[in-house]
Scaffold this motif. Structure first.
Motif, mmCIF file in Angstrom:
data_model
loop_
_atom_site.group_PDB
_atom_site.id
_atom_site.type_symbol
_atom_site.label_atom_id
_atom_site.label_comp_id
_atom_site.label_asym_id
_atom_site.label_seq_id
_atom_site.Cartn_x
_atom_site.Cartn_y
_atom_site.Cartn_z
ATOM 1 N N THR A 217 77.218 27.299 22.730
ATOM 2 C CA THR A 217 75.948 27.993 22.508
ATOM 3 C C THR A 217 75.919 28.678 21.155
ATOM 4 O OG1 THR A 217 76.820 29.949 23.616
ATOM 5 C CG2 THR A 217 75.559 28.404 24.959
ATOM 6 N N ASN A 218 77.089 28.954 20.580
ATOM 7 C CA ASN A 218 77.163 29.686 19.330
ATOM 8 C C ASN A 218 77.528 28.723 18.193
ATOM 9 O OD1 ASN A 218 77.506 31.488 17.295
ATOM 10 N ND2 ASN A 218 79.052 32.729 18.327
ATOM 11 N N LYS A 219 76.635 28.520 17.269
ATOM 12 C CA LYS A 219 76.873 27.604 16.156
ATOM 13 C C LYS A 219 77.335 28.338 14.900
ATOM 14 C CE LYS A 219 75.591 23.772 18.108
ATOM 15 N NZ LYS A 219 76.529 22.767 18.466
ATOM 16 N N ASN A 220 77.834 29.560 15.062
ATOM 17 C CA ASN A 220 78.304 30.315 13.915
ATOM 18 C C ASN A 220 79.655 29.804 13.440
ATOM 19 O OD1 ASN A 220 76.074 32.004 13.925
ATOM 20 N ND2 ASN A 220 77.014 33.419 15.361
ATOM 21 N N LEU A 221 80.027 30.232 12.275
ATOM 22 C CA LEU A 221 81.307 29.887 11.681
ATOM 23 C C LEU A 221 82.458 30.279 12.606
ATOM 24 C CD1 LEU A 221 82.752 29.049 8.979
ATOM 25 C CD2 LEU A 221 82.824 31.494 8.498
ATOM 26 N N VAL A 222 83.376 29.350 12.832
ATOM 27 C CA VAL A 222 84.571 29.612 13.634
ATOM 28 C C VAL A 222 85.751 29.587 12.673
ATOM 29 C CG1 VAL A 222 86.040 28.776 15.500
ATOM 30 C CG2 VAL A 222 83.559 28.537 15.661
ATOM 31 N N SER A 223 86.390 30.727 12.509
ATOM 32 C CA SER A 223 87.529 30.823 11.597
ATOM 33 C C SER A 223 88.802 30.400 12.321
ATOM 34 C CB SER A 223 87.666 32.258 11.100
ATOM 35 O OG SER A 223 88.104 33.092 12.159
ATOM 36 N N PRO A 224 89.887 30.109 11.586
ATOM 37 C CA PRO A 224 91.171 29.850 12.242
ATOM 38 C C PRO A 224 91.584 31.008 13.168
ATOM 39 C CG PRO A 224 91.281 29.127 9.976
ATOM 40 C CD PRO A 224 89.965 29.868 10.134
ATOM 41 N N LYS A 225 91.315 32.242 12.754
ATOM 42 C CA LYS A 225 91.635 33.418 13.574
ATOM 43 C C LYS A 225 90.834 33.392 14.886
ATOM 44 C CE LYS A 225 91.267 38.468 13.330
ATOM 45 N NZ LYS A 225 90.883 39.563 12.435
ATOM 46 N N ASP A 226 89.528 33.122 14.797
ATOM 47 C CA ASP A 226 88.687 33.037 15.995
ATOM 48 C C ASP A 226 89.161 31.920 16.918
ATOM 49 O OD1 ASP A 226 87.038 35.037 14.940
ATOM 50 O OD2 ASP A 226 85.667 33.576 14.051
#
Length: 160
Positions: free
Chosen positions: A137-146
């Motif tokens: 549902t969330n198309k935001n940036l996914v970082s390696p940390k996330d």
């Protein structure tokens, strides 16, 4: 059938001022306040590694490009869909690195989605979502940390 797993490897590049890829890795870590700047996917029973790297895009290799600093291993329980997941990864090989999403996602206010280009944690997260059957549902940036936090949460029994 033997136990099959998938592995997500997390990397931290050493800063080298003369290598643009390492400078970019440092910017990723600095901007996202994370320890790792790269993620790759390993399918051990097939001896395959998938990743999206600056300068290369999505690749499929028999060996890792470097030694990971951290590895999360998850059981590959859904054998019925295993081929489907591998076919999806194979269909992404050769697609470019998503520079536009990185720049706009890190320094802008919204994520630009490009289905033919990937950055490393976006490729790993999309594969993870398909693997787990989690609706995205969330198309935001996914970082390696996330992404690392998501894997650790899943491993402890969350998001099943």
């Amino acid at each position: 059938m033997s136990k099959q797993t998938i592995k997500f490897h997390f990397f931290r590049s050493v800063f080298r001022w003369y290598d643009p890829r390492n400078i970019f890795a440092w910017i990723i870590r600095f901007r996202l306040n994370g320890y790792y700047n790269h993620v790759s996917i390993e399918i051990p029973h097939l001896k395959l590694h998938y990743q999206s790297r600056t300068g290369y895009g999505v690749t499929k290799e028999k060996t890792l490009h470097a030694k990971p600093q951290k590895t999360i291993e998850l059981p590959f329980n859904n054998f019925k869909k295993a081929d489907q997941y591998i076919n999806w990864l194979n269909s992404q090989v050769g697609n470019g690195y998503d520079y536009k999403a990185i720049i706009l996602g890190f320094f802008g206010s919204r994520k630009i989605q490009n289905s033919k280009r990937w950055f490393c944690s976006e490729l790993a997260n999309t594969y993870f979502i398909k693997y787990c059957g989690i609706p995205e549902t969330n198309k935001n940036l996914v970082s390696p940390k996330d992404f690392l936090n998501r894997c650790l949460y899943f491993k402890k029994g969350g998001e099943r």
